[in-house]
Design a protein around this motif. Structure first.
Motif, PDB file in Angstrom:
ATOM      1  N   ALA A   1       0.582  -1.376  -0.064  1.00 19.11           N
ATOM      2  CA  ALA A   1      -0.047   0.076   0.035  1.00 19.11           C
ATOM      3  C   ALA A   1       1.045   1.102   0.009  1.00 19.11           C
ATOM      4  N   SER A   2       1.951   1.401   0.954  1.00 17.55           N
ATOM      5  CA  SER A   2       2.806   2.570   0.880  1.00 17.55           C
ATOM      6  C   SER A   2       3.621   2.575  -0.474  1.00 17.55           C
ATOM      7  N   LEU A   3       3.881   1.685  -1.042  1.00 17.04           N
ATOM      8  CA  LEU A   3       4.353   1.946  -2.619  1.00 17.04           C
ATOM      9  C   LEU A   3       3.538   2.483  -3.364  1.00 17.04           C
ATOM     10  N   ALA A   4       2.112   2.111  -3.157  1.00 22.65           N
ATOM     11  CA  ALA A   4       1.016   2.789  -4.232  1.00 22.65           C
ATOM     12  C   ALA A   4       0.779   4.112  -3.990  1.00 22.65           C
ATOM     13  N   VAL A   5       0.534   4.343  -2.380  1.00 24.02           N
ATOM     14  CA  VAL A   5      -0.114   5.822  -2.166  1.00 24.02           C
ATOM     15  C   VAL A   5       0.956   6.743  -1.120  1.00 24.02           C
ATOM     16  N   GLY A   6       2.085   6.103  -0.609  1.00 24.12           N
ATOM     17  CA  GLY A   6       2.808   6.773   0.156  1.00 24.12           C
ATOM     18  C   GLY A   6       2.577   6.189   1.754  1.00 24.12           C
TER      19      GLY A   6
ATOM     20  N   LEU B   1      -2.959   5.758   7.594  1.00 22.08           N
ATOM     21  CA  LEU B   1      -4.173   6.541   8.138  1.00 22.08           C
ATOM     22  C   LEU B   1      -5.282   5.498   7.568  1.00 22.08           C
ATOM     23  N   LEU B   2      -5.144   5.001   6.340  1.00 25.08           N
ATOM     24  CA  LEU B   2      -6.479   4.226   5.876  1.00 25.08           C
ATOM     25  C   LEU B   2      -6.496   2.840   6.718  1.00 25.08           C
ATOM     26  N   ARG B   3      -5.397   2.330   7.087  1.00 21.28           N
ATOM     27  CA  ARG B   3      -5.330   1.009   7.943  1.00 21.28           C
ATOM     28  C   ARG B   3      -6.021   1.371   9.114  1.00 21.28           C
ATOM     29  N   ASN B   4      -5.369   2.375   9.903  1.00 18.38           N
ATOM     30  CA  ASN B   4      -6.089   2.631  11.175  1.00 18.38           C
ATOM     31  C   ASN B   4      -7.520   3.257  11.230  1.00 18.38           C
ATOM     32  N   VAL B   5      -8.181   3.703  10.090  1.00 19.85           N
ATOM     33  CA  VAL B   5      -9.311   4.239   9.940  1.00 19.85           C
ATOM     34  C   VAL B   5     -10.424   2.682   9.706  1.00 19.85           C
ATOM     35  N   PHE B   6      -9.831   1.900   9.053  1.00 19.27           N
ATOM     36  CA  PHE B   6     -10.356   0.467   8.711  1.00 19.27           C
ATOM     37  C   PHE B   6     -10.330  -0.093  10.108  1.00 19.27           C
ATOM     38  N   ALA B   7      -9.051  -0.278  10.904  1.00 18.04           N
ATOM     39  CA  ALA B   7      -9.236  -0.833  11.944  1.00 18.04           C
ATOM     40  C   ALA B   7      -9.959  -0.477  12.991  1.00 18.04           C
ATOM     41  N   ALA B   8     -10.227   0.672  13.142  1.00 20.46           N
ATOM     42  CA  ALA B   8     -11.185   1.219  14.186  1.00 20.46           C
ATOM     43  C   ALA B   8     -12.514   0.884  14.030  1.00 20.46           C
ATOM     44  N   VAL B   9     -12.947   0.948  12.551  1.00 18.05           N
ATOM     45  CA  VAL B   9     -14.102   0.588  12.254  1.00 18.05           C
ATOM     46  C   VAL B   9     -14.370  -0.955  12.516  1.00 18.05           C
ATOM     47  N   MET B  10     -13.510  -1.724  12.253  1.00 25.21           N
ATOM     48  CA  MET B  10     -13.435  -3.245  12.601  1.00 25.21           C
ATOM     49  C   MET B  10     -13.514  -3.509  13.985  1.00 25.21           C
ATOM     50  N   THR B  11     -12.818  -2.833  14.885  1.00 27.29           N
ATOM     51  CA  THR B  11     -13.212  -3.181  16.320  1.00 27.29           C
ATOM     52  C   THR B  11     -14.118  -2.692  17.148  1.00 27.29           C
ATOM     53  N   LEU B  12     -14.955  -1.577  16.410  1.00 21.34           N
ATOM     54  CA  LEU B  12     -15.996  -0.824  17.176  1.00 21.34           C
ATOM     55  C   LEU B  12     -17.014  -1.959  17.516  1.00 21.34           C
TER      56      LEU B  12
ATOM     57  N   PHE C   1      -2.724  15.377  10.547  1.00 21.44           N
ATOM     58  CA  PHE C   1      -1.608  15.811   9.386  1.00 21.44           C
ATOM     59  C   PHE C   1      -1.757  15.419   7.925  1.00 21.44           C
ATOM     60  N   ALA C   2      -3.176  15.008   7.666  1.00 17.93           N
ATOM     61  CA  ALA C   2      -3.524  14.432   6.455  1.00 17.93           C
ATOM     62  C   ALA C   2      -3.432  15.630   5.411  1.00 17.93           C
ATOM     63  N   PRO C   3      -3.899  16.801   5.901  1.00 16.28           N
ATOM     64  CA  PRO C   3      -3.999  17.842   4.347  1.00 16.28           C
ATOM     65  C   PRO C   3      -2.398  17.947   3.756  1.00 16.28           C
ATOM     66  N   PHE C   4      -1.347  17.378   4.609  1.00 13.09           N
ATOM     67  CA  PHE C   4      -0.154  17.608   4.078  1.00 13.09           C
ATOM     68  C   PHE C   4       0.450  16.534   3.357  1.00 13.09           C
ATOM     69  N   TYR C   5      -0.309  15.389   3.288  1.00 12.28           N
ATOM     70  CA  TYR C   5       0.413  14.204   2.854  1.00 12.28           C
ATOM     71  C   TYR C   5      -0.426  13.407   1.933  1.00 12.28           C
ATOM     72  N   TRP C   6      -2.025  13.562   1.986  1.00 16.60           N
ATOM     73  CA  TRP C   6      -2.971  12.866   1.350  1.00 16.60           C
ATOM     74  C   TRP C   6      -2.838  12.501   0.021  1.00 16.60           C
ATOM     75  N   THR C   7      -3.101  11.299  -0.498  1.00 15.96           N
ATOM     76  CA  THR C   7      -2.992  10.685  -1.775  1.00 15.96           C
ATOM     77  C   THR C   7      -4.263   9.839  -2.011  1.00 15.96           C
ATOM     78  N   MET C   8      -5.030  10.104  -2.905  1.00 16.45           N
ATOM     79  CA  MET C   8      -6.267   9.498  -3.383  1.00 16.45           C
ATOM     80  C   MET C   8      -5.836   8.059  -3.639  1.00 16.45           C
ATOM     81  N   PRO C   9      -6.326   7.089  -2.887  1.00 20.89           N
ATOM     82  CA  PRO C   9      -6.121   5.694  -3.362  1.00 20.89           C
ATOM     83  C   PRO C   9      -6.777   5.014  -4.183  1.00 20.89           C
ATOM     84  N   ASP C  10      -6.097   4.042  -4.889  1.00 18.45           N
ATOM     85  CA  ASP C  10      -6.768   3.372  -6.110  1.00 18.45           C
ATOM     86  C   ASP C  10      -7.436   1.966  -5.531  1.00 18.45           C
ATOM     87  N   ALA C  11      -8.147   1.270  -5.996  1.00 19.44           N
ATOM     88  CA  ALA C  11      -8.470   0.048  -5.608  1.00 19.44           C
ATOM     89  C   ALA C  11      -7.946  -0.974  -4.939  1.00 19.44           C
TER      90      ALA C  11
END
Length: 295
Positions: free
Chosen positions: A34-39, A45-56, A204-214
């Motif tokens: 994933a890092s090679l694709a979007v940084g 950020l995406l990993r931890n958002v998904f993980a927080a939703v999964m553990t809720l 810190f997302a405004p400083f590094y965000w890259t739109m991910p692909d599928a």
């Protein structure tokens, strides 16, 4: 304060930590892709958002355990340490092969023994030191074999330095993990760690965000699931055995990293792996033998 039941053997905590380390190692591979694709930071950020939703749902089913102010502070402290550790580690991992990155990161357990003594008041037994040293020697053997196999430019040097610094934060993370596991349950730890990490990276997302692909979404979703699984296993295991008993088990992560590097990225292993792995397994055995004899 949670007081876990004391097991009759350290076998189950050790197996839980082995499973947690395996999950984290496979997650490393997913996050490298994933890092090679979007940084690195977007992937985290995406990993931890998904993980927080999964553990809720697990957190809700567990009765919505809410930490005290003291425990909440500890949750955030470990999350902050983990954020720096993860950012440095994956910054390095996208620049060098997984097996090499894991080998370098194993400076952490030897440092963790002294953090455990300083922060947790644990006594450092000679067997624990010997176990960590055996594992460290195993990593040096494997690392020497890997570094002798090719040429390394500025990117690889930068990656190596990043992972060395990450190892220091990882050592502190290991000890905070033990302290945290004695004060809260696995589900509470997983939920608040995932939430806190997502919040830290979101700021810190405004400083590094890259739109991910599928493909990037797929890898980060897998990373979130694996990170959550690892947190649950590790929190359960570290609540039931001393850090110095479990620290040598961290070395098994190299085996998974080497396998994932070969399967996903085509990274090859040199003959030093066999010698290094033997030392790692021996270190794990020495580290757990004392506790097993005492029980």
């Amino acid at each position: 304060m949670q007081t876990p039941s004391r097991p009759t053997s350290v076998l189950l905590p050790v197996l839980a930590v082995v499973a947690g380390i395996a999950s984290f190692s496979v997650m490393d591979a997913a996050m490298k892709a994933a890092s090679l694709a979007v940084g690195v930071l977007t992937a985290l950020l995406l990993r931890n958002v998904f993980a927080a939703v999964m553990t809720l749902p697990l957190w809700l089913a567990a009765g919505r355990p809410v930490p005290s102010r003291k425990v909440a502070k500890l949750h955030f402290q470990r999350s902050a340490v983990t954020a720096v550790m993860a950012a440095l580690f994956f910054h390095g991992l996208v620049r060098i092969p997984m097996a090499e990155g894991m080998a370098i990161s194993f400076f952490a357990p030897i440092i963790a023994l002294y953090f455990a003594a300083l922060l947790l008041g644990e006594t450092i037994h000679p067997r624990a030191i010997l176990a960590a040293l055996l594992g460290l020697v195993g990593m040096v053997v494997i690392g020497a074999d890997r570094f002798g196999a090719g040429e390394y430019g500025p990117d690889a040097i930068e990656g190596t330095i990043a992972i060395v610094f990450s190892a220091v934060f990882y050592a502190l993370n290991l000890v905070l993990q033990r302290k945290q596991a004695l004060l809260a349950g696995p589900i509470e730890i997983a939920q608040f760690q995932n939430f806190n990490l997502a919040l830290i990276f979101l700021v810190f997302a405004p400083f590094y965000w890259t739109m991910p692909d599928a493909a990037a979404l797929y890898w980060t979703l897998a990373g979130g699931a694996l990170a959550t699984t690892a947190l649950l296993f590790l929190s359960w295991g570290y609540a039931r055995a001393e850090a110095q008993v479990l620290v040598p088990v961290e070395y098994t992560g190299f085996l998974w990293a080497a396998l994932m590097g070969w399967l996903i990225f085509g990274e090859t292993l040199g003959p030093g792996v066999i010698a290094g792995t033997t030392l790692i397994v021996l270190g794990c055995w020495v580290g757990t033998m004392r506790a097993q004899n005492n029980t």
